[in-house]
Write an enzyme that holds these catalytic residues in place. Structure first.
Site, PDB file in Angstrom:
ATOM      1  N   GLU A  20      -3.837  -1.318   6.879  1.00 57.37           N
ATOM      2  CA  GLU A  20      -4.156   0.111   6.823  1.00 57.37           C
ATOM      3  C   GLU A  20      -5.453   0.394   7.571  1.00 57.37           C
ATOM      4  OE1 GLU A  20      -2.085   2.243   5.730  1.00 57.37           O
ATOM      5  OE2 GLU A  20      -0.690   0.956   4.638  1.00 57.37           O
TER       6      GLU A  20
ATOM      7  N   SER B 147       0.781  -1.244   0.000  1.00 55.42           N
ATOM      8  CA  SER B 147       0.000   0.000   0.000  1.00 55.42           C
ATOM      9  C   SER B 147       0.809   1.288   0.000  1.00 55.42           C
ATOM     10  CB  SER B 147      -0.933  -0.004   1.225  1.00 55.42           C
ATOM     11  OG  SER B 147      -0.186  -0.246   2.400  1.00 55.42           O
TER      12      SER B 147
ATOM     13  N   TYR C  35      22.156   1.664  11.750  1.00 48.52           N
ATOM     14  CA  TYR C  35      21.417   0.860  10.778  1.00 48.52           C
ATOM     15  C   TYR C  35      22.053  -0.521  10.581  1.00 48.52           C
ATOM     16  CZ  TYR C  35      17.994  -0.458   7.468  1.00 48.52           C
ATOM     17  OH  TYR C  35      16.966  -1.148   6.878  1.00 48.52           O
TER      18      TYR C  35
ATOM     19  N   TYR D  92      18.507  -2.954   3.090  1.00 48.77           N
ATOM     20  CA  TYR D  92      19.251  -1.694   2.999  1.00 48.77           C
ATOM     21  C   TYR D  92      20.630  -1.898   3.610  1.00 48.77           C
ATOM     22  CZ  TYR D  92      20.572   3.183   3.355  1.00 48.77           C
ATOM     23  OH  TYR D  92      21.254   4.370   3.227  1.00 48.77           O
TER      24      TYR D  92
ATOM     25  N   LYS E 230      18.143  -7.450   8.947  1.00 45.47           N
ATOM     26  CA  LYS E 230      18.414  -7.503   7.496  1.00 45.47           C
ATOM     27  C   LYS E 230      19.391  -8.639   7.163  1.00 45.47           C
ATOM     28  CE  LYS E 230      15.641  -4.277   6.096  1.00 45.47           C
ATOM     29  NZ  LYS E 230      14.349  -4.703   5.499  1.00 45.47           N
TER      30      LYS E 230
ATOM     31  N   PHE F  83       7.973   1.102  -1.205  1.00 45.37           N
ATOM     32  CA  PHE F  83       8.494   0.209  -2.246  1.00 45.37           C
ATOM     33  C   PHE F  83       7.467  -0.847  -2.665  1.00 45.37           C
ATOM     34  CE2 PHE F  83      12.679   1.638  -0.546  1.00 45.37           C
ATOM     35  CZ  PHE F  83      13.224   2.070  -1.747  1.00 45.37           C
TER      36      PHE F  83
ATOM     37  N   ASP G 114      -3.370  -8.363   9.203  1.00 49.22           N
ATOM     38  CA  ASP G 114      -2.014  -8.617   9.682  1.00 49.22           C
ATOM     39  C   ASP G 114      -1.357  -9.743   8.880  1.00 49.22           C
ATOM     40  OD1 ASP G 114       0.303  -8.989  11.030  1.00 49.22           O
ATOM     41  OD2 ASP G 114      -0.622  -9.684  12.901  1.00 49.22           O
TER      42      ASP G 114
ATOM     43  N   VAL H  24      12.575   8.543   1.584  1.00 52.43           N
ATOM     44  CA  VAL H  24      11.614   8.955   2.606  1.00 52.43           C
ATOM     45  C   VAL H  24      10.374   8.076   2.494  1.00 52.43           C
ATOM     46  CG1 VAL H  24      10.248  10.854   3.523  1.00 52.43           C
ATOM     47  CG2 VAL H  24      12.406  11.335   2.348  1.00 52.43           C
TER      48      VAL H  24
HETATM   49  P1  NAI Z   1       6.437   1.530   4.158  1.00 52.62           P
HETATM   50  O1  NAI Z   1       6.237   1.924   5.577  1.00 52.62           O
HETATM   51  O2  NAI Z   1       6.190   2.542   3.105  1.00 52.62           O
HETATM   52  O3  NAI Z   1       5.525   0.245   3.785  1.00 52.62           O
HETATM   53  C1  NAI Z   1       5.254  -0.775   4.669  1.00 52.62           C
HETATM   54  C2  NAI Z   1       4.140  -1.657   4.141  1.00 52.62           C
HETATM   55  O4  NAI Z   1       3.966  -2.747   5.059  1.00 52.62           O
HETATM   56  C3  NAI Z   1       2.768  -0.967   4.043  1.00 52.62           C
HETATM   57  O5  NAI Z   1       2.090  -1.450   2.899  1.00 52.62           O
HETATM   58  C4  NAI Z   1       2.041  -1.450   5.290  1.00 52.62           C
HETATM   59  O6  NAI Z   1       0.624  -1.465   5.192  1.00 52.62           O
HETATM   60  C5  NAI Z   1       2.586  -2.859   5.374  1.00 52.62           C
HETATM   61  N1  NAI Z   1       2.457  -3.472   6.693  1.00 52.62           N
HETATM   62  C6  NAI Z   1       2.989  -3.069   7.874  1.00 52.62           C
HETATM   63  N2  NAI Z   1       2.663  -3.937   8.858  1.00 52.62           N
HETATM   64  C7  NAI Z   1       1.897  -4.890   8.280  1.00 52.62           C
HETATM   65  C8  NAI Z   1       1.254  -6.062   8.752  1.00 52.62           C
HETATM   66  N3  NAI Z   1       1.338  -6.462  10.020  1.00 52.62           N
HETATM   67  N4  NAI Z   1       0.538  -6.799   7.861  1.00 52.62           N
HETATM   68  C9  NAI Z   1       0.426  -6.434   6.560  1.00 52.62           C
HETATM   69  N5  NAI Z   1       1.055  -5.356   6.051  1.00 52.62           N
HETATM   70  C10 NAI Z   1       1.774  -4.598   6.898  1.00 52.62           C
HETATM   71  O7  NAI Z   1       7.911   0.948   4.105  1.00 52.62           O
HETATM   72  P2  NAI Z   1       9.053   0.882   2.990  1.00 52.62           P
HETATM   73  O8  NAI Z   1      10.088   1.884   3.341  1.00 52.62           O
HETATM   74  O9  NAI Z   1       8.511   0.821   1.621  1.00 52.62           O
HETATM   75  O10 NAI Z   1       9.702  -0.524   3.383  1.00 52.62           O
HETATM   76  C11 NAI Z   1       9.470  -1.727   2.686  1.00 52.62           C
HETATM   77  C12 NAI Z   1      10.746  -2.569   2.756  1.00 52.62           C
HETATM   78  O11 NAI Z   1      11.803  -1.863   2.083  1.00 52.62           O
HETATM   79  C13 NAI Z   1      11.237  -2.804   4.189  1.00 52.62           C
HETATM   80  O12 NAI Z   1      11.772  -4.097   4.279  1.00 52.62           O
HETATM   81  C14 NAI Z   1      12.362  -1.778   4.332  1.00 52.62           C
HETATM   82  O13 NAI Z   1      13.315  -2.135   5.291  1.00 52.62           O
HETATM   83  C15 NAI Z   1      12.938  -1.827   2.924  1.00 52.62           C
HETATM   84  N6  NAI Z   1      13.784  -0.695   2.555  1.00 52.62           N
HETATM   85  C16 NAI Z   1      13.400   0.605   2.807  1.00 52.62           C
HETATM   86  C17 NAI Z   1      14.271   1.640   2.490  1.00 52.62           C
HETATM   87  C18 NAI Z   1      13.890   3.066   2.751  1.00 52.62           C
HETATM   88  O14 NAI Z   1      14.772   3.931   2.729  1.00 52.62           O
HETATM   89  N7  NAI Z   1      12.643   3.378   2.971  1.00 52.62           N
HETATM   90  C19 NAI Z   1      15.578   1.396   1.844  1.00 52.62           C
HETATM   91  C20 NAI Z   1      15.834   0.021   1.545  1.00 52.62           C
HETATM   92  C21 NAI Z   1      14.973  -0.988   1.919  1.00 52.62           C
END
Ligand code: NAI
Length: 396
Positions: free
Chosen positions: A74, A49, A234, A224, A243, A52, A110, A273
């Site tokens: 969400e 949602s 980190y 990351y 990680k 990434f 979840d 971000v």
């Molecule tokens: P985000 O916070 O934008 O997205 C998280 C997603 O997980 C959302 O769709 C949310 O609804 C879902 N979510 C959370 N808890 C949940 C649950 N219990 N059940 C179902 N869905 C759930 O996060 P982002 O930054 O896109 O992170 C995604 C991956 O990318 C993570 O593994 C993060 O470590 C990795 N990553 C992020 C970087 C960054 O700078 N933001 C860089 C490199 C990797």
């Protein structure tokens, strides 16, 4: 209602449906011009949602006409209270996908639970038969273990000794020193339990046992690394241990997929971000400087640019290059020597007074508000909007 941003620290308590919709449309339009040859056709995205995961869903759907199932967690809207941004993003994505004749359904719950896994498998069986790509992009601060019921909380702490460095309050632009005490062994275990690879492996095991993985099935999860500047909090901190575990899990999953010629990868992505990253100390200041340097060099990317490159130049390209640890790298531009040397130079000179000139705090702030659908170009925020938006393909 008129919806305005209500921030508290690194979160925003409100979200704007039209702004979220515009963000989704911008990403769709970006991908429409960059089709993925031989891309995936039936895709499950966990964490679909925002960030990434949303970019992955859009790239699969609009880059290669894939049917997508998205799972996420969400908050729906109630009268007078807007939903969380991922709700509005998913609503906008599905409405558009359906208009364009693409299959798109969602499960809100979840993803760590057995119940959501079972529900997802039933949906795949009923509608798609099988999937050929699973993107695992979940970022969560907590996890309840599905077998034991134990609740784990992840923490963002260094290991071994206290870490002191600069960080920024991006609302005020104040650069200040923070010290973070080291995490305990229990903190490490908890963080690995939440953000390590166990749940990813459980998903693959259950999908495979249900017979819903195609031959040549692929799965990818996101990791990351980052520079030495952020290492203590980190990559060498509690989250880094998670990680490490996630990356090691890719090999176990790949082994388990051999009989169907499946592949499992971790892709190391760029610092961006998102709701997840804005919670990490030090990272916002690093990102402000990184954005400035990468934008000046013309190599800045957001989530959609990153994932488009992941699909087109890595996952579905003819030759997939991996690093020495077997990982896909799309953080290659972030980690370029000239980029990191410049960021380090800026870091050593950054203060509250110099940040507006040295860093791209404005870019950081805009990206932060954009996550919640605010400050998005082309949206009239003075206009009344209906907060009660439904996700058309949401499953009960
Ligand atoms: P985000 O916070 O934008 O997205 C998280 C997603 O997980 C959302 O769709 C949310 O609804 C879902 N979510 C959370 N808890 C949940 C649950 N219990 N059940 C179902 N869905 C759930 O996060 P982002 O930054 O896109 O992170 C995604 C991956 O990318 C993570 O593994 C993060 O470590 C990795 N990553 C992020 C970087 C960054 O700078 N933001 C860089 C490199 C990797």
């Amino acid at each position: 209602m008129i919806i305005e941003p209500k921030t508290r620290g690194f979160i925003c308590l409100t979200a704007h449906p039209k702004g979220c919709e515009q963000n989704v449309m911008n990403q769709i339009n970006y991908i429409k011009e960059r089709p993925v040859a031989n891309g995936p056709k039936k895709v499950l995205v966990i964490g679909a949602s925002t960030g990434f995961g949303l970019a992955s869903r859009i790239t699969a759907a609009y880059g290669s006409n894939a049917a997508t199932i998205g799972a996420f967690f969400e908050k729906p809207p109630t009268e007078g209270r807007p939903a969380s941004p991922g709700w509005y993003n998913s609503a906008a994505f599905e409405a558009q996908a359906h208009k364009d004749g693409l299959y798109a359904k969602s499960i809100n719950g979840d993803a760590f639970s057995n119940q959501v896994k079972a529900q997802t498998i039933d949906l795949i069986k009923a509608d798609l038969g099988e999937i050929d790509l699973l993107v695992y992009s979940l970022a969560s601060p907590v996890r309840t273990h599905p077998d034991t019921g134990q609740r784990f909380k992840s923490v963002l702490k260094p290991i071994g000794s206290t870490f002191t460095n600069n960080t920024v309050d991006f609302h005020t632009g104040e650069v200040k020193n923070i010290s973070i005490a080291p995490g305990s062994d229990q903190d490490i275990k908890n963080t690995v339990a939440v953000m390590g690879g166990e749940d990813w492996q459980m998903w693959v095991n259950q999908l495979k046992a249900a017979g819903v993985l195609s031959n040549d099935f692929k799965t990818v999860a996101y990791s990351y690394i980052g520079p030495s500047l952020t290492e203590a909090v980190y990559r060498k901190g509690t989250i880094g241990r998670a990680k490490d575990h996630l990356e090691a899990t890719a090999f176990n999953i790949a082994d388990a997929l051999k009989d169907i010629n499946g592949q499992a990868y971790v892709s190391v992505n760029k610092a961006l971000v998102t709701q997840a990253s804005s919670a990490i100390p030090v990272i916002p200041l690093y990102i402000s400087l990184l954005y400035k340097v990468m934008k000046e060099k013309g190599i800045h990317e957001g989530c959609i640019e990153q994932i488009e490159r992941l699909f087109n130049a890595r996952l579905y390209a003819e030759n997939l290059e991996l690093d020495e640890a077997g990982r896909i790298r799309i953080d290659d531009w972030e980690m370029r020597h000239d980029v990191q040397a410049k960021v380090l130079e800026l870091w050593n000179n950054v203060t509250t007074d110099t940040l507006p000139k040295l860093g791209d705090l404005k870019g950081y702030e805009t990206d932060f508000y954009n996550l919640f659908g605010f400050k998005v170009d082309g949206v009239d925020y003075k206009k009344d909007v209906n907060e009660m938006v439904e996700i058309p393909g949401l499953q009960d």
